[in-house]
Design an enzyme around this catalytic site. Sequence first.
Site, mmCIF file in Angstrom:
data_model
loop_
_atom_site.group_PDB
_atom_site.id
_atom_site.type_symbol
_atom_site.label_atom_id
_atom_site.label_comp_id
_atom_site.label_asym_id
_atom_site.label_seq_id
_atom_site.Cartn_x
_atom_site.Cartn_y
_atom_site.Cartn_z
ATOM 1 N NE ARG A 77 -2.021 -2.347 3.177
ATOM 2 C CZ ARG A 77 -2.414 -2.827 4.352
ATOM 3 N NH1 ARG A 77 -3.523 -2.360 4.925
ATOM 4 N NH2 ARG A 77 -1.712 -3.754 4.972
ATOM 5 C CE LYS A 93 3.761 -2.701 6.372
ATOM 6 N NZ LYS A 93 2.296 -2.838 6.478
ATOM 7 C CG ASN A 106 -1.022 -0.825 7.342
ATOM 8 O OD1 ASN A 106 -0.189 -1.701 7.435
ATOM 9 N ND2 ASN A 106 -1.962 -0.624 8.258
ATOM 10 C CE LYS A 111 36.308 19.747 3.011
ATOM 11 N NZ LYS A 111 37.129 19.045 2.008
ATOM 12 C CG ASN A 142 38.193 40.609 9.704
ATOM 13 O OD1 ASN A 142 37.166 40.742 10.336
ATOM 14 N ND2 ASN A 142 38.302 40.925 8.419
#
Length: 504
Positions: free
Chosen positions: A50, A57, A270, A394, A420
């Site tokens: 479903r 599921k 479901n 990063k 800075n």
Amino acid sequence: MKKSKAKRPSGSTIKPRNQQATEPKIAEVKTHLPRPRVAIAIMAAGKGTRLKSQIPKVLHEVGGKPLLEHVIRAAVHMASAADVYAIVGHEADRVRTAMKHTGINFILQSEQRGTGHALMVALEALSGYDHVIVLSGDAPLITAETINRLLDFHLAQHASMTLLSAELEDPTGYGRVLRKSALRKHGSSPEVRAIVEEKSATPAQKKIREINSGFYVFSVKDLYAHIGELSADNPHSEYYLTDMAGVLRGARKRVVAWKTENPSEVLGGNTRAELADIDHFLRMAKARQLMVNGVTIFYPATCVIDADIIVAADSVIEPYVQLLGTTRIGTGCRVRSYSIIRDCEIGDGVTIRPGCVMEDARIGAGAVIGPYSHLRPGSEIGEGAHVGNFVETKKIKLGKGSKANHLTYLGDAEIGAGVNVGAGTITCNYDGVHKNKTVIEDGVFVGSDSTLVAPVRVGKGAYIAAASCITEDVPDDALALGRARQVVKPEWVKQKRSERTNQT
Ligand code: UD1
Ligand code: CA
């Protein structure tokens, strides 16, 4: 059918409960009988037709975690992981890999021929136990407390099968509980005659609002003495575990139901709509828990906060914020709207301005981030530092009180305190093959629009002139200039203009 690799039972491992049971007590019985050996089996082999999904599921997420992980969590709260078995089948390897960290056992149901069939497959693994608690891998709101109470009821009733039932406003789609006798005003009978699935129910039966939750306790001996009597003679041609109620009653065994007062605990996912309802329920419960702990959340229904998030008191979460994974936030912080923060550690008194995207970053106390900063994994922002708009970081360390306020990329860099970083500064960390490191020591001033070609080191207190391309190390306290000298040609434009006029 493949052999299950499940471990042997480890004996009586049900953890002592710390809440008072309101149901019939079994304490007297317990004192002179050995504690029963109890296993927990979680049915998780279904495809989830479903949901119309490539993902099995039980791996669909609610509250930031797969459905099955919620159920496992409730199970291992009351039993040792060695006594918990997930029955997997559809995309079994994927489910097993995703749940490996929980330490539970897996049983393979290679063909999914119904919930009854799932338990048939588990025979070998469960044969050393006295009782088995059966849970549904797609019903994640169940709590260890409710499972414990169901087990207590089962033992006290000396039942062969005990099912958890609930009274729902809208019982559509669920199996209905047919009681042996109608509930009487005083001393209602717990006995059950049968469970009838929605598809096979008569119009009168469909009106019954007491539903089968899909959670059971069975006496292992009685279950396996009679499970062979199940038939697949139904609209789905499946072996229904629910039919065990009728089968066991036919064998003059005791089948009872215990009705929970918390019907929301039995909700199953479901369909996508049901998943959304369950997710909303979990998110609101989490937001309420944080509010109880002293966190202000404006418009909590707009926020997405995962189950494991920790926020200290007196922090404020504005609307449309997502706090995901293992994020921890200190006290006195403010997370402004539209920020998405995953697996971050945020100190006290930090301000996250609107629209920040942060993952696996550590932010020191009093820092100010955003608006619109992108902090990628490995970003360590020091105490009181500022990271401003359209700045991407990063794998960097930005020291105490340092500032990178505008339009900057800082990657693979170690930046000291009191630095800075001017607008438009870029660390050129990637040469097409390797990632190289930039080191900027304490007190450096990097003028706007500078490019720092790594590997490169800028010494303590040095000064980079604006628009410089820095390709060589800069010593402490030096000025580095790396740009072409400006050329001015007086009257050049005027001359060009008159040349053009003369031509026409
Ligand atoms: C089931 C019950 C229904 C109950 C409802 C509560 C049956 C026949 N019906 O219906 O009475 O009201 O739960 O939520 O049991 N599974 C397997 N192997 C299989 C088939 C299913 O492991 O061969 C697993 C599924 O992955 C799922 C669970 O069993 O986690 C329940 O199956 P599902 O198909 O969702 O049953 P429902 O239709 O919800
Ligand atoms: Ca279901």
